[in-house]
Enzyme design. Structure first.
Site, mmCIF file in Angstrom:
data_model
loop_
_atom_site.group_PDB
_atom_site.id
_atom_site.type_symbol
_atom_site.label_atom_id
_atom_site.label_comp_id
_atom_site.label_asym_id
_atom_site.label_seq_id
_atom_site.Cartn_x
_atom_site.Cartn_y
_atom_site.Cartn_z
ATOM 1 N N TRP A 281 13.280 12.775 13.912
ATOM 2 C CA TRP A 281 13.738 12.167 12.650
ATOM 3 C C TRP A 281 12.557 12.320 11.706
ATOM 4 O O TRP A 281 11.518 11.691 11.881
ATOM 5 C CB TRP A 281 14.087 10.702 12.871
ATOM 6 N N GLU B 269 26.937 3.682 4.982
ATOM 7 C CA GLU B 269 26.255 4.368 6.083
ATOM 8 C C GLU B 269 27.052 5.561 6.603
ATOM 9 O O GLU B 269 26.482 6.617 6.848
ATOM 10 C CB GLU B 269 26.073 3.411 7.279
ATOM 11 N N CYS C 40 12.443 9.136 16.425
ATOM 12 C CA CYS C 40 12.282 10.311 17.273
ATOM 13 C C CYS C 40 12.381 9.863 18.733
ATOM 14 O O CYS C 40 12.084 8.725 19.065
ATOM 15 C CB CYS C 40 10.954 11.030 17.113
ATOM 16 N N HIS D 182 29.020 -11.903 -13.918
ATOM 17 C CA HIS D 182 27.647 -11.782 -14.396
ATOM 18 C C HIS D 182 27.171 -10.333 -14.319
ATOM 19 O O HIS D 182 25.970 -10.086 -14.200
ATOM 20 C CB HIS D 182 26.728 -12.711 -13.594
ATOM 21 N N ASN E 253 6.185 10.349 18.590
ATOM 22 C CA ASN E 253 7.119 9.481 17.874
ATOM 23 C C ASN E 253 6.275 8.477 17.104
ATOM 24 O O ASN E 253 5.351 7.915 17.666
ATOM 25 C CB ASN E 253 8.002 8.787 18.936
ATOM 26 N N GLY E 254 6.562 8.296 15.813
ATOM 27 C CA GLY E 254 5.785 7.338 15.037
ATOM 28 C C GLY E 254 5.002 8.039 13.938
ATOM 29 O O GLY E 254 5.318 9.170 13.569
ATOM 30 N N LYS F 193 28.372 -0.789 6.039
ATOM 31 C CA LYS F 193 29.094 0.104 6.963
ATOM 32 C C LYS F 193 29.678 1.282 6.202
ATOM 33 O O LYS F 193 29.568 2.430 6.616
ATOM 34 C CB LYS F 193 30.248 -0.617 7.679
ATOM 35 N N ARG G 61 18.053 8.303 18.128
ATOM 36 C CA ARG G 61 16.753 7.998 17.522
ATOM 37 C C ARG G 61 16.354 9.008 16.441
ATOM 38 O O ARG G 61 15.310 8.873 15.819
ATOM 39 C CB ARG G 61 15.663 7.981 18.596
ATOM 40 N N GLU H 247 27.782 -6.655 4.766
ATOM 41 C CA GLU H 247 27.866 -5.833 5.973
ATOM 42 C C GLU H 247 28.985 -4.792 5.829
ATOM 43 O O GLU H 247 28.831 -3.641 6.240
ATOM 44 C CB GLU H 247 28.073 -6.740 7.196
ATOM 45 N N LYS I 275 19.224 5.252 14.695
ATOM 46 C CA LYS I 275 19.634 3.941 15.203
ATOM 47 C C LYS I 275 18.442 3.001 15.338
ATOM 48 O O LYS I 275 18.543 1.815 15.066
ATOM 49 C CB LYS I 275 20.315 4.105 16.555
#
Ligand code: G6P
Length: 610
Positions: A74, A490, A2, A506, A99-100, A487, A27, A483, A605
């Site tokens: 968020w 996401e 947030c 395997h 925020n939090g 990407k 955020r 990575e 982010k």
């Protein structure tokens, strides 16, 4: 997560707050809202969705006043909805943004219900609003009320509050989530980070853990520590110019940031390379003495930064001869960690504010490490302030939620660390010279790979209808495969997994058929022969292969095998170069699928909550 903005100004604050929210949207972006005080009256406007939805609503219902707070959310407690959007009120006269997470919100809510408070949202924030109201009614003013409320809250948070009876005052508090004060001319601002306020000031006070601040009319700023004692603060001038929050000619921030990589990699190297070796003092004046004692390294990070740490393990063990452990911060912080003597603790973070990474650092400080090093992109961030040594990655602000240039510059920083440690631990001069020269050539090679964008875009067409993808790599390219998969998932929402190619038989081979594209990174190193056999195993099962390979590798295109050739690079630096086509591939697939590239669903982010 947030984002919070606040302003006590000499003008109408709606525009300032709105611009701040747009800059903080990275955020969180599921709802947004604003409250402004005008003539002793509290006005509020909220909207579900992105800041643009709030902006549209403000066009028809503008707010007017010189003191206000705003928020982009968020969701943690309560689904994204207008009722759960901040600011939250208690009655008609008090507003809070937060925020939090308030961990003890349930107990507090029950107590408040018992004394007659009614709740309109499912958020933990509304608990703070009602607690503030209850304390404010005792008549000791907003600052005292805030202090009493803060003493009751458990968790990690940043918040801002205002009351119609104190029309030009905002109280801000920081405990576990970032909050900065912007210093204007006879005006004062609050923001979750400096970027939010660069349109009005470049001078900032970075609040410390436990600080409470009172902003009042005329730009008066008073900071108090967690014992309520006034704090003498320092005002820092922000070094990055504004204009960073613009996409320029690019369609998305992510694409702009991918294309910035030659320049930011050069910036990450600037001033840190001597003729034949890395300048150890790039890590700070104490680095040389400390590095000489290092016998082990523990690296801790989250998300993309964790992948950078995984690559570094290959480098540090090979070139510096130091045993390395790499772990995600959310696991590390809750484990009984055994710390061998002379272990260096390294955190990697774009933002420097990721809650788990920060908590891991604080936990590590109690565990008897030799010292801590943060490789980070945000100057003045909590991680940077709390670490013994720091290396800034110099990537500049990264706005796209999916990390790109922050990752490759972290890798550059980690190669510098490898060479710095190698230097004090007897890495041969020839190898140092070879790697330093390869690093110097890296920006040029990255530009050459970016020039292949058209070919990568063409490859992306094959993914538009796919539901799944498998990424393979070996050695230091296994984390690059991870990575690449991260990407893709996401931003395109395609389910993607990565495996070290040797693990294929395997389990994952069972998934391979013509609907499962397999992407492989195949630099020309000693594992190439083995990788080629793994690729044959995929072809034999009808899997469609996409291979990113060194130009000298004897791999030919055939039916079901697409090969994209990359310029030859020193084996050690290949993980950095091979990241670039995977970034571009994900980007183009996401554009084809029409997703929100810069702000993918459900993500943010900077993850400042656990
Ligand atoms: C979030 C971001 C990722 C990032 C991770 C760690 O999940 O969306 O891109 O890699 O946090 O963030 P940090 O700022 O610590 O590197």
């Amino acid at each position: 997560m947030c984002g919070i903005v606040g302003a006590v100004a000499q003008r109408n604050v709606q525009g300032i707050l709105l611009e701040g929210l747009k800059r903080l949207e990275y955020r969180g972006y599921d709802s947004a809202g604003m409250a402004v005080l005008s003539s002793g009256r509290l006005q509020r406007c909220r909207a579900l969705g992105k800041v643009a939805a709030l902006e549209a609503r403000l066009e028809s219902e503008p707010l007017e006043g010189s003191c206000g707070i705003a928020h982009t959310r968020w969701a943690t407690h309560g689904k994204p909805s207008e009722a759960n959007a901040h600011p939250h009120h208690s009655g008609e006269r008090l507003a809070v943004v937060h925020n939090g997470i308030i961990e003890n919100h349930e107990t507090l809510r029950d107590d408040l219900r018992d004394i007659g408070y009614e709740f309109e949202s499912q958020t933990d924030t509304e608990v703070v609003a009602h607690l503030m109201d209850r304390e404010y009614r005792k008549g000791d003013g907003l600052l005292v009320a805030a202090r009493r409320v803060l003493a009751k809250l458990e968790g990690a948070y940043a918040l801002a509050v205002m009351h119609a009876d104190e029309p030009d005052v905002i109280i801000g508090a920081r405990k576990g989530s970032p909050l900065v004060v912007g210093v204007g001319i006879d005006e004062a601002f609050l923001g979750s980070d400096p970027l939010a306020l660069l349109q009005v000031t470049d001078r900032f006070i970075y609040l410390q853990e436990g600080d409470v601040v009172r902003l009042s009319k005329g730009g008066v700023i008073e900071v108090f520590d967690d014992n309520g004692q006034p704090v003498e603060y320092t005002v820092h001038t922000f070094e990055h110019g504004d204009g960073v929050a613009s996409k320029g000619d690019y369609r998305h921030f992510m694409l702009k940031e991918i294309f910035e990589q030659p320049a930011v990699i050069a910036a990450a190297l600037e001033g840190r390379l001597g003729e034949h070796s890395v300048l150890v003092e790039s890590f700070g004046p104490e680095a040389e003495a400390l590095f000489a004692r290092v016998q082990q390294i523990h690296i801790v990070a989250c998300g993309t930064s964790f992948h950078a740490g995984m690559v570094a393990r290959y480098w540090l063990e090979r070139y510096a001869g130091v045993p390395v452990q790499v772990e995600v911060a959310s696991e590390y912080r809750y484990r009984a960690v055994v710390v061998p003597e002379n272990t260096l603790f390294v955190t990697l973070s774009q933002s420097g504010e990721t809650a788990d990474t920060l908590a891991a650092l604080r936990f590590a400080h109690e565990q008897g490490y030799l010292g801590s090093l943060a490789i980070c992109n945000v100057p003045g961030s909590s991680l940077v302030r709390e670490s013994d040594l720091t290396l800034m990655t110099q990537a500049g602000p990264e706005i796209g939620v999916a990390s790109t240039k922050a990752f490759t510059t972290q890798l550059v920083g980690l190669m510098l660390l490898t060479l710095a440690l190698g230097r004090v631990r007897g890495l041969s001069n020839d190898t140092q010279t070879e790697l330093v020269s390869a690093l110097r050539g890296l920006p040029r090679l990255v530009s050459q790979v970016l020039a292949l964008d058209g070919g990568i875009e063409a490859l992306s067409m094959a993914f538009a209808e796919k539901q799944h993808a498998l990424f393979l790599g070996r050695g230091a390219h296994f984390p690059i495969a991870l990575e690449g998969a991260l990407k893709l998932k996401e931003i395109s929402y395609i389910h993607a997994e990565a495996y070290p190619a040797g693990e294929l038989k395997h389990g994952p081979l069972a998934l391979v058929d013509s609907d499962m594209p397999v992407i492989s990174v195949a630099p020309n190193n000693e594992l190439l022969g083995k990788l080629k056999s793994n690729l044959q195993e995929v072809r034999a099962r009808g899997g469609e292969l996409f291979v990113f390979a060194d130009e000298s590798v004897g791999l030919d295109e055939e039916e079901g095998v697409r090969v994209l050739r990359l310029p030859h690079i020193h084996d050690a630096l290949a993980p950095i170069l091979y990241t670039i086509p995977l970034q571009l591939l994900s980007y183009h697939v996401a554009v084809l699928k029409g997703t929100d590239v810069d702000q993918p669903r459900n993500l943010a982010k900077s993850v400042t909550v656990e």
